[in-house]
Design a protein around this motif. Structure first.
Motif, PDB file in Angstrom:
ATOM      1  N   SER A 164      24.892  50.306  73.135  1.00 51.98           N
ATOM      2  CA  SER A 164      24.693  50.533  71.706  1.00 51.98           C
ATOM      3  C   SER A 164      23.379  49.902  71.271  1.00 51.98           C
ATOM      4  O   SER A 164      23.109  48.743  71.634  1.00 51.98           O
ATOM      5  CB  SER A 164      25.861  49.935  70.903  1.00 51.98           C
ATOM      6  N   ASN A 192      27.899  56.926  78.289  1.00 55.16           N
ATOM      7  CA  ASN A 192      28.630  55.913  79.040  1.00 55.16           C
ATOM      8  C   ASN A 192      28.336  56.053  80.530  1.00 55.16           C
ATOM      9  O   ASN A 192      28.209  57.164  81.043  1.00 55.16           O
ATOM     10  CB  ASN A 192      30.132  56.034  78.791  1.00 55.16           C
ATOM     11  N   SER A 214      23.675  46.107  72.451  1.00 57.28           N
ATOM     12  CA  SER A 214      24.873  45.581  73.089  1.00 57.28           C
ATOM     13  C   SER A 214      25.237  46.434  74.295  1.00 57.28           C
ATOM     14  O   SER A 214      24.942  47.635  74.346  1.00 57.28           O
ATOM     15  CB  SER A 214      26.053  45.509  72.114  1.00 57.28           C
ATOM     16  N   THR A 216      28.704  46.983  76.755  1.00 58.18           N
ATOM     17  CA  THR A 216      30.138  46.717  76.802  1.00 58.18           C
ATOM     18  C   THR A 216      30.722  47.183  78.125  1.00 58.18           C
ATOM     19  O   THR A 216      30.397  48.280  78.606  1.00 58.18           O
ATOM     20  CB  THR A 216      30.865  47.423  75.651  1.00 58.18           C
ATOM     21  N   SER A 225      38.198  44.317  76.925  1.00 58.74           N
ATOM     22  CA  SER A 225      36.795  44.630  77.172  1.00 58.74           C
ATOM     23  C   SER A 225      35.950  43.381  76.961  1.00 58.74           C
ATOM     24  O   SER A 225      36.409  42.375  76.406  1.00 58.74           O
ATOM     25  CB  SER A 225      36.320  45.744  76.239  1.00 58.74           C
ATOM     26  N   ARG A 227      31.858  42.525  75.614  1.00 54.57           N
ATOM     27  CA  ARG A 227      30.605  43.041  75.066  1.00 54.57           C
ATOM     28  C   ARG A 227      29.590  41.917  74.984  1.00 54.57           C
ATOM     29  O   ARG A 227      29.907  40.819  74.514  1.00 54.57           O
ATOM     30  CB  ARG A 227      30.835  43.654  73.679  1.00 54.57           C
ATOM     31  N   ALA A 229      25.997  41.099  73.265  1.00 55.66           N
ATOM     32  CA  ALA A 229      25.144  41.596  72.185  1.00 55.66           C
ATOM     33  C   ALA A 229      23.985  40.634  71.959  1.00 55.66           C
ATOM     34  O   ALA A 229      24.163  39.414  71.995  1.00 55.66           O
ATOM     35  CB  ALA A 229      25.949  41.754  70.897  1.00 55.66           C
TER      36      ALA A 229
END
Length: 291
Positions: A164, A192, A214, A216, A225, A227, A229
């Motif tokens: 992201s 993805n 970010s 993930t 999950s 992540r 960032a």
């Protein structure tokens, strides 16, 4: 010595050696998110990379006419830090230049590493201060390794990477330990990326990053999950050892990068090098958010 910090959701453990994050657990379930350094695969958890990121050509660099040697990723990960501040949910550790560091890195510096828990995550903040009257040249980065899979009934291949913002980014391929700028291309970070170990047959995936970013680690088969960032790191590396089918993945935000294949060896010309004025402080951070 190891320092423990905690809040209502998470418990983190940080070693004074290397100021290395060694554990990040859910308080409710005791789920461990950080790789537990099995030496069969890789005997680290989340080393701090300073004062360089990656490898130097021939393990050497030049500064002001003198040649110096530094190991891959520098020396901070092998040095004892001092705890200078601690609260129940945060801790700050410090490393300062000394005679030993200056034999391989001729600069005065102080490096503060701050960990703070909040909600579902852990913030990691780096502060590099230049106390001298000359410019300070350095790189710094994180190397956190996360358990993949996060559940016993899943496999590494059940997970994918989600980026992201979802857009293409410049990918910097490695030739051995060094960046081959002539082969850089657009990486497929606009979708993805399904995890397989073969993705890493040429070592780490390295991308240029700009602005809030970010990455993930997630699975359609699990609600859990991780992540990572960050906002002001120029690069991110993603790595697991190959051909070992290791059950972990590193997501590494970097303010700096390995030497290029055509690097001159001059520290001041190194790709991604940070330049800090006398008396100034460099600050950057990243967050680990877990579910």
């Amino acid at each position: 010595m190891t320092v423990t910090i905690e809040n209502g959701q998470l418990i983190a453990k940080i070693a004074e050696k290397g100021a290395e994050l060694q554990s990040l657990q859910s308080r409710d379930t005791s789920r461990e998110y950080i790789w537990q350094a099995d030496p069969e695969y890789w005997g680290k958890h989340a080393p701090i990379l300073f004062p360089i990121v990656g490898a130097l050509k021939d393990g050497r660099y030049r500064y002001e006419g003198q040649e110096y040697e530094l190991p891959r990723h520098g020396f901070a990960r092998d040095r004892e830090f001092t705890v200078i501040e601690q609260t129940p949910d945060s801790v700050t550790l410090q490393l300062v230049a000394d005679e030993a560091t200056q034999t391989v890195y001729p600069f005065d510096f102080s490096l503060n590493v701050h960990y703070e828990l909040g909600g579902e995550g852990l913030q990691v903040r780096y502060e590099v201060h230049n106390p001298s009257q000359k410019e300070l040249f350095f790189s710094i980065g994180g190397h956190p390794a996360f358990n993949v899979p996060l559940e016993d009934n899943l496999t590494f291949e059940d997970y994918y990477l989600a980026f992201s913002p979802m857009k293409s980014r410049i990918e910097l391929p490695l030739a051995g330990n060094f960046i081959d700028m002539s082969q850089r291309t657009l990486g497929a970070t606009n979708t993805n990326l399904r995890l397989t170990h073969d993705l890493f047959q040429n070592d780490a995936l390295i991308y240029e990053t700009k602005g809030l970013t970010s990455v993930t680690i997630a699975s359609e088969k699990s609600p859990h999950s991780v992540r990572v960032a960050f906002n002001d790191m120029a690069y991110v590396g993603i790595w697991t050892p190959y051909p070992k089918a290791a059950p972990f993945l590193c997501i590494e935000p970097w303010a700096g990068v390995a030497d290029t294949t055509d690097a001159t060896g001059e520290l001041t010309e190194k790709l991604g090098i940070q330049k800090l004025a006398p008396g100034a402080t460099f600050r950057t951070k990243y967050a680990i958010i877990v579910k």
